[in-house]
Motif scaffolding. Structure first.
Motif, PDB file in Angstrom:
ATOM      1  N   ASN A  76       4.622   5.220 -11.545  1.00 31.00           N
ATOM      2  CA  ASN A  76       3.254   4.779 -11.798  1.00 31.00           C
ATOM      3  C   ASN A  76       3.174   3.506 -12.634  1.00 31.00           C
ATOM      4  O   ASN A  76       2.110   3.113 -13.070  1.00 31.00           O
ATOM      5  CB  ASN A  76       2.401   5.892 -12.419  1.00 31.00           C
ATOM      6  N   PRO A 106       0.690   0.841  -3.633  1.00 25.32           N
ATOM      7  CA  PRO A 106       0.697   2.268  -3.940  1.00 25.32           C
ATOM      8  C   PRO A 106       1.965   2.700  -4.666  1.00 25.32           C
ATOM      9  O   PRO A 106       3.067   2.518  -4.161  1.00 25.32           O
ATOM     10  CB  PRO A 106       0.608   2.915  -2.557  1.00 25.32           C
ATOM     11  N   ASN A 107       1.816   3.208  -5.854  1.00 24.58           N
ATOM     12  CA  ASN A 107       2.918   3.686  -6.676  1.00 24.58           C
ATOM     13  C   ASN A 107       2.421   4.878  -7.490  1.00 24.58           C
ATOM     14  O   ASN A 107       2.310   4.806  -8.702  1.00 24.58           O
ATOM     15  CB  ASN A 107       3.399   2.550  -7.586  1.00 24.58           C
ATOM     16  N   PRO A 108       2.084   5.981  -6.812  1.00 26.20           N
ATOM     17  CA  PRO A 108       1.479   7.113  -7.522  1.00 26.20           C
ATOM     18  C   PRO A 108       2.475   7.872  -8.394  1.00 26.20           C
ATOM     19  O   PRO A 108       3.676   7.855  -8.161  1.00 26.20           O
ATOM     20  CB  PRO A 108       0.980   8.006  -6.390  1.00 26.20           C
ATOM     21  N   SER A 146       3.183   6.070  -0.818  1.00 29.61           N
ATOM     22  CA  SER A 146       3.792   5.272  -1.883  1.00 29.61           C
ATOM     23  C   SER A 146       4.713   4.224  -1.273  1.00 29.61           C
ATOM     24  O   SER A 146       5.384   4.492  -0.281  1.00 29.61           O
ATOM     25  CB  SER A 146       4.601   6.166  -2.824  1.00 29.61           C
ATOM     26  N   GLN A 194      -4.693   6.808   0.093  1.00 28.08           N
ATOM     27  CA  GLN A 194      -4.102   6.438  -1.184  1.00 28.08           C
ATOM     28  C   GLN A 194      -4.432   7.509  -2.215  1.00 28.08           C
ATOM     29  O   GLN A 194      -5.378   8.265  -2.069  1.00 28.08           O
ATOM     30  CB  GLN A 194      -4.582   5.074  -1.649  1.00 28.08           C
TER      31      GLN A 194
END
Length: 167
Positions: free
Chosen positions: A151, A160-162, A124, A102
């Motif tokens: 994000n 996960p949403n980087p 993601s 991550q």
């Protein structure tokens, strides 16, 4: 037409989330997507059913809807090696309690095709789309999809949403 039990979602949307790997989209959304630069993809005709009658909260019968829908499958995780697009010298990767990689920010190198209007990337859960594609989907009033900033947290459970940064 009703498709979900929840009254807030009790209509047939242009994006239907279900058991297929990617998206189930209406003919209207398919026609919009075909105007944009997409990764390798294919549209498959699918049949969509809705609950017709219920007995004690259980579905008694299903009725086929009379609208054209397509499974929209595009590859970015299983065949394509998306890791080659990530600059690992700048992307800080940790592992969660399950050992899954991550990060809060992914740095994409210059081998990434920035002309794509839709893509997914390793680490993601999100599908990223261009501003132009989002505006066109909004203009056509495509329903059933939520657009957010990179994000921005969409879910109650962390996913996960980087942030994406091109270098």
């Amino acid at each position: 037409q009703e498709i979900y039990d929840d009254p807030a979602f009790n209509k047939l949307n242009d994006f239907i989330h279900g058991p297929i790997e990617k998206f189930c989209v209406s003919k209207k959304v398919k026609e919009v997507l075909e105007q944009f630069n997409l990764p390798k993809h294919k549209f498959y005709p699918v049949t969509v059913y809705k609950n017709e009658k219920k007995l004690f909260g259980l579905t008694k019968s299903l009725q086929q809807v009379d609208t054209e829908y397509f499974g929209f499958h595009f590859d970015f995780l299983y065949i394509s090696n998306t890791k080659k697009f990530i600059d690992f010298s700048k992307t800080i990767i940790t592992k969660d309690s399950l050992g899954l990689e991550q990060t809060s920010e992914i740095f994409l190198n210059n081998s990434f095709d920035i002309s794509l209007d839709l893509f997914q990337i390793h680490m993601s859960w999100m599908t990223y789309i261009s501003e132009e594609l989002m505006l066109k989907l909004n203009e056509t009033k495509a329903s059933g999809a939520i657009f957010s900033n990179i994000n921005e947290r969409q879910y109650k459970v962390p996913r996960p949403n980087p942030k994406i940064t091109w270098i």
